[in-house]
Design an enzyme around this catalytic site. Structure first.
Site, PDB file in Angstrom:
ATOM      1  N   GLU A   1       0.832  -1.205   0.000  1.00 38.40           N
ATOM      2  CA  GLU A   1       0.000   0.000   0.000  1.00 38.40           C
ATOM      3  C   GLU A   1       0.866   1.253   0.000  1.00 38.40           C
ATOM      4  OE1 GLU A   1      -4.011   0.016   1.941  1.00 38.40           O
ATOM      5  OE2 GLU A   1      -3.063   1.527   3.217  1.00 38.40           O
TER       6      GLU A   1
ATOM      7  N   LYS B   1     -12.857   1.639  -3.112  1.00 41.82           N
ATOM      8  CA  LYS B   1     -14.035   1.877  -2.271  1.00 41.82           C
ATOM      9  C   LYS B   1     -15.143   2.559  -3.073  1.00 41.82           C
ATOM     10  CE  LYS B   1     -11.477   2.295   2.096  1.00 41.82           C
ATOM     11  NZ  LYS B   1     -11.106   3.222   3.194  1.00 41.82           N
TER      12      LYS B   1
ATOM     13  N   HIS C   1       8.306 -27.454   1.696  1.00 33.43           N
ATOM     14  CA  HIS C   1       7.396 -28.466   1.174  1.00 33.43           C
ATOM     15  C   HIS C   1       6.305 -27.807   0.330  1.00 33.43           C
ATOM     16  CE1 HIS C   1       9.183 -31.555   3.774  1.00 33.43           C
ATOM     17  NE2 HIS C   1       9.341 -30.558   4.620  1.00 33.43           N
TER      18      HIS C   1
END
Length: 545
Positions: A334, A469, A363
Site C-alpha cells: 500500500e 471503495k 514443502h
C-alpha cells in the site's frame, strides 16, 4: 561492500561465499539483538558509493518528516507515527501530551478490565476481546496477538476483519457462550469504513439476541467527531480512544489501534514501544552501514532495479512470525504501489510481497524459488532462541534437536537459493518478545519510507484504495436500482438485459454479477429461473411473492 555481477539475478553462484563478503555485509547491534545480512544481494560495483547521495537525501527527508513536515500536500497532512514511541519528538506540546495521555489511558483501562472494575452487563468479568477492523486496523493487532500470545493471556483475542458473513459466524461460533463476557474493540478512523461498520452491526445483532446491548460491551478507536465516535457516544460505549489523522492505518499498530487490543490481551505494550523507539534511534544514523533500515532499502533497490522488477518473499523460520508476511503485504504494497511519482509522472511503482514460513515453505514453493522464474528476492527471518528455556530440549537424533533442524533447513535453503543465483537477505533476532516485535515493526516502517524516497514516490497516501471503495459503492448503488427494477416488475420474470435497462445501465455484466449473488441467497427474495438447456444468460429473474 560491492561485488561485480555479470547479469543481475542470473547464473549460478557458489553456495559458500568468501567470509570477507559476509563480514563486510553483516550489520550487528548487540544491544538490539539484531543481525542483518545483505551479503547475498549482488550489488553492482560501486553501488553504495553511487547511491550514497540518494540515501542521504532520503534520510534527510525522513528527518524532516519526523520534525513535522507535510507528507501529503494534497491532504495538507503530516505523518507522525514515529512520535507514538517518542512523544518528545512531536512538533507541538499538545501532541506530545495527547500521545502520553492516551497511552496512560490504555494501560489504566486494561487494568480496570482485568480487575473487573470495568465489567460486562451480566458476566462477572470480560474474558475475551473481539477486534472489529480491517486492513491496518486488523493486520497489526492480529500479527502481534499471534506473535506474542500464550495460554496465560489475560484475555483471548478474536477478530472480525472482513465483511464475510460466514467468517463473522465462524468467529461468533468460536466465542460461543462467552459472547456476554467479550469486550469488542471497534476500530475505524473515519467511522465510515463499510467492512468495520458491517461487523459492528452484525455484532450488535448478536448481543441483542442475548438481550444485551453493544454499548455495554464495546469501546471505539476512531477519529474525534467521526461517525463511529458519534455512534459510540450515542450508544454508551465504555470508552473511546483516538485515531489521529497523522497516523496512517498501515503504520498504526503502535497507536491505540494496536496498543489497546495488546494491553487487553495482557501483552507488554511498553516493551513494544521501547523496541520501536530503540530501532528508530539506530535507523536515524547517516552512516549507511550502521543503519539497518537504510541497508534494507538499498538492498530492495538493488534487487528490484528500483522499479519493482522482483517480488519480496518473506520466510520467517518461526511459527510465531507466520502473520508477519500478511502484515508486511499492506505496509509495503500500500505504501509503494503507486501509479504516479511525486512529480505526477506515471511510474507504476511497487514491490509485491508474499510469504509462508520455514520450514513449511520447503514443502511448498521453494521448488519454484530455486528452479523457476527468477523474479523475486527472499528475506529469511531467523530467531536464535528455539523455545522458552523452561521448556528444555529433546534430541530427535544424536546431538540434534528440532530447533537444530529448523536452523539447518534455513541455512540449507539459503545456500540452495544462492547456488541457483537467487538473491536473499537474512534478518536474525534473539527471541520473539514484545521488544523484538516493536523493533521489527519500526525497522520495516522506516525501510519502506526510505525506499519510497529513493524511487521518488509518496509512501503515505493510497489513492488506489479510495478508488476501490468508490467502485464498490457504485456496485451497491446499482444493486439498489436492480432491486427496484425487479420490484417494479410486480413479480414478472425479466431477462438480464431487461433488468439492466430498467435499472438504467448499460453495464450488463455487473447486473449479471449482482443478480447471480442475490439469487444464490434465498433470503434476498430474488428467484432465478433457467430454461432447460439454456445458458446462464438465458435465465430470468423476479422477486418472490
Amino acid at each position: 561492500m560491492d561485488q561485480d555481477r555479470a547479469t543481475p539475478g542470473r547464473g549460478p553462484a557458489p553456495a559458500v561465499l568468501p567470509i570477507d563478503r559476509f563480514r563486510d555485509h553483516l550489520f550487528h547491534d548487540g544491544s538490539l539483538g539484531l543481525w542483518l545480512d545483505v551479503s547475498r544481494i549482488r550489488f553492482e560495483k560501486d553501488f553504495f558509493a553511487t547511491m550514497d547521495p540518494r540515501i542521504q537525501a532520503a534520510l534527510a527527508e525522513m528527518a524532516a518528516l519526523e520534525g513535522g513536515s507535510i507528507a501529503n500536500p494534497d491532504e495538507d497532512r503530516r505523518v507522525g507515527h514515529y512520535w507514538l514511541r517518542a512523544p518528545e519528538l512531536a512538533p507541538e506540546a499538545a501532541l506530545r501530551a495527547a500521545i502520553e495521555a492516551t497511552n496512560a489511558r490504555i494501560l489504566s483501562f486494561a487494568a480496570d478490565v482485568h480487575a473487573a472494575r470495568v465489567r460486562p452487563e451480566r458476566a462477572a468479568r470480560f474474558r475475551k476481546v473481539l477486534v472489529v477492523g480491517i486492513g491496518g486496523s486488523a493486520l497489526g493487532p492480529q500479527f502481534v496477538a499471534s506473535a506474542l500470545g500464550t495460554p496465560a493471556d489475560r484475555m483471548q483475542p478474536y477478530f472480525f476483519d472482513n465483511t464475510d458473513p460466514d467468517g463473522i459466524d465462524r468467529t461468533l461460533d468460536a466465542i460461543g457462550d462467552d459472547l456476554g463476557a467479550t469486550l469488542a474493540v471497534i476500530i475505524s478512523k473515519s467511522g465510515g469504513t463499510k467492512e468495520t461498520r458491517n461487523g459492528m452491526l452484525e455484532l450488535e445483532a448478536a448481543y441483542r439476541r442475548l438481550g444485551l446491548s453493544l454499548g455495554a460491551h464495546a469501546v471505539a478507536v476512531t477519529g474525534e467527531g467521526s461517525e463511529l465516535d458519534k455512534y459510540a457516544a450515542k450508544h454508551g460505549f465504555l470508552a473511546r480512544f483516538p485515531m489521529w489523522d497523522w497516523v496512517g492505518g498501515r503504520t498504526s499498530e503502535l497507536s491505540a489501534v494496536g496498543l489497546l487490543p495488546a494491553a487487553l490481551q495482557g501483552l507488554s505494550i511498553l516493551e513494544m514501544l521501547q523496541g520501536a523507539r530503540e530501532m528508530d534511534e539506530v535507523t536515524r544514523s547517516k552512516e549507511v552501514l550502521r543503519n539497518p533500515a537504510a541497508l534494507l532499502a538499498l538492498a530492495w533497490y538493488s534487487a528490484t532495479g528500483g522499479v519493482g522488477r522482483k517480488d519480496m518473499v518473506l520466510l520467517p523460520y518461526k511459527d510465531r512470525l507466520e502473520l508477519f508476511s500478511r502484515y508486511l503485504q499492506q505496509l509495503v504494497m500500500e505504501s509503494l504501489g503507486k501509479r504516479l511519482d511525486r512529480q505526477g509522472k506515471e511510474v507504476c511503482q511497487g514491490i509485491a510481497v508474499y510469504g509462508n514460513k520455514g520450514s513449511t515453505d520447503q514443502h511448498a514453493y521453494v521448488q519454484q524459488l530455486r528452479d523457476g522464474l527468477d523474479n523475486f528476492f527472499v528475506t529469511f527471518i531467523e530467531v536464535l532462541r528455539d523455545r522458552a528455556p523452561s521448556r528444555g530440549a529433546i534430541e530427535v537424533d544424536p546431538g540434534v534437536t528440532t530447533g537444530d533442524y529448523l536452523s539447518g533447513f534455513l541455512q540449507g535453503t539459503r545456500k540452495a537459493l544462492t547456488e541457483s543465483g537467487r538473491e536473499s537477505i537474512t534478518i536474525t533476532i534473539d527471541t520473539v518478545d514484545a521488544r523484538a516485535v516493536g523493533m521489527l515493526i519500526a525497522l520495516y516502517e522506516r525501510a519502506v519510507g526510505l525506499y519510497a524516497s529513493l524511487v521518488g514516490i509518496n509512501a503515505y497516501h493510497q489513492p488506489g484504495v479510495e478508488a476501490g471503495k468508490k467502485a464498490a459503492q457504485e456496485v451497491l448503488d446499482l444493486q439498489a436500482r436492480v432491486l427496484a427494477a425487479l420490484a417494479a416488475g410486480a413479480g414478472r420474470a425479466l431477462k438480464l438485459e431487461e433488468v439492466a435497462g430498467a435499472a438504467g445501465t448499460g453495464d450488463v455484466e455487473t447486473v449479471f454479477w449482482i443478480l447471480r449473488h442475490l439469487a444464490a441467497n434465498p433470503e434476498r427474495g430474488v428467484v432465478r429461473e433457467l430454461p432447460q438447456g439454456g445458458s446462464p444468460f438465458d435465465a430470468t429473474y423476479r422477486l418472490a411473492r
